[in-house]
Design an enzyme around this catalytic site. Sequence first.
Site, PDB file in Angstrom:
ATOM      1  N   SER A 153      -3.544  -3.442  -3.045  1.00 55.84           N
ATOM      2  CA  SER A 153      -2.996  -3.189  -2.609  1.00 55.84           C
ATOM      3  C   SER A 153      -1.671  -2.529  -3.718  1.00 55.84           C
ATOM      4  CB  SER A 153      -2.650  -4.142  -2.088  1.00 55.84           C
ATOM      5  OG  SER A 153      -1.238  -3.471  -1.008  1.00 55.84           O
ATOM      6  N   ASP A 178      -2.303   0.847   3.382  1.00 57.43           N
ATOM      7  CA  ASP A 178      -2.471  -0.442   4.538  1.00 57.43           C
ATOM      8  C   ASP A 178      -0.817  -0.535   4.477  1.00 57.43           C
ATOM      9  OD1 ASP A 178      -1.401  -2.251   2.163  1.00 57.43           O
ATOM     10  OD2 ASP A 178      -2.388  -3.775   2.669  1.00 57.43           O
TER      11      ASP A 178
END
Length: 528
Positions: free
Chosen positions: A141, A288
Amino acid sequence: MADDPDPDTKAELQRVVAQAMGGVPGAVDEVTDRMNGTLTFGTAGLRGPVRAGSNGMNRAVVVRATAGVAAWLRHLGHAGGTVVVGRDARHGSAGFAAAAAEVLVAAGFTVRTLPDPLPTPVTAFLVRALGAVAGIQVTASHNPPADNGYKVYTGDGAQIAPPDDRLIEAGIRDAPPARMVPTAPGAVPVTDLSGYLDRVATLPRGTARDLRVVLTPMHGVGGATALDALGAAGFTDVSLVPEQAEPDPDFPTVTFPNPEEPGASDLLLAAAESAGADLAIALDPDADRCALGVRFPDGWRMLRGDETGVLLGAHVLSTLDTVEHPDPLVATTIVSSSMLGLVAAAHGARHAETLTGFKWLARAGDGLVFAYEEALGLCVDPDFVRDKDGISAAVLACDLAATLKAAGRTLPDALDDLARTHGVHLTDQVSLRFADASLAAPVVAALRASPPATLGGAAVDRDDPAPDILRLRGDGLRVIVRPSGTEPKVKAYLEIVEPPTDDLATARARATERMTALRTEITALLEA
């Protein structure tokens, strides 16, 4: 070393051990750091530096982790089911995803792999769309460039939560050495990704599409998918920040590839100003998370996660099809602004607070239509992606901004409306970073053992929501302290609330003054 199936990491560990045996300064500490323990499932699965050793991300760790996942799935009665495997573009991601797929194929599962480095939300979407029993995304991430990670989804498309994480860890402990775990080719790539884009195209509530957007994928994998998604939804005046448009695992233009970090969005805001944009959007490297930049009277700035969350939550609630959603629920975490609860009440909707992390938010309750966490995580379409999704959030943000623009208004105007109705809710965060993640928990434990009786000159009450969290509440303020689940940090989340008023300038000035004092007080407590 004998059990490592990867000759490169085996040689890497041999070099480190040889240096330790030869008395090279720091080498013994290096061996200890690499081998004293194993990566464990935290807030979002495994994360750690790409390096040899049990306490890093490497092929051996991924192979045994996947053996644990296979054992967990068999335990649940899902032997032979479909598992989706995706990846980002970080160092090691391609090899780790291939290793995971090979272990699952050998274990008898049908494995569907994403054809390229793609956003994490696409994997989450495909788990549900393909009726899979689980999903794996190789990604770290927004972590620093040296890291990588391994994220697991259950069959409902949500991140794993207890007891599944503990069951997987038990399976890893029972797994044989990595070189003895069977592997086999046979994964089948997913060739049609149109379902995700088709769904995202349905998200806008309004008809306005006149909006100039500048977007950065922050050297991650979201750029092309974001352009396709926005285009499918009708937003075509979109440009990427050129210096950050292509995937680059070294993230050369940012210290940390996280839109929350100071300076990370400087190139984006400069490009938005130059382009005369209406909206700036930053995705994190696996897309995300979504951050919005907006022009205020004094210039461009990035909205805080709470500002974006409440704006989009109010937009969802005000445009909801009440026939399709007769009893809607919106959710935030315990560290997010309390304003969304007031917005929900005004719309006759339910509101839930969960522990931090989308593994909890996605399971907040029946009728979930929207969820967000202050760390830029937004779930705007939980029926199809039961996780945070920066791309679908970007589409909905463009819908809101374009709708407001058509009416001669802006996102700051909408924020003012919310403040007048529900009060000024000012949030902030104090973080203390460590070289070793294990050092964070003792800081929180010490503060829990001896918490302050007053903050901001007023008495505070304590109601801790979990054993590793301290929560203090007083008149118009709230403080929550916890160790981060994804980074070596202690985080303190601050909120100041001023009552509803038409005199926003005075209320915001008072809130800012109170927040400055509270930040100083909390920083001193953490560093004591």
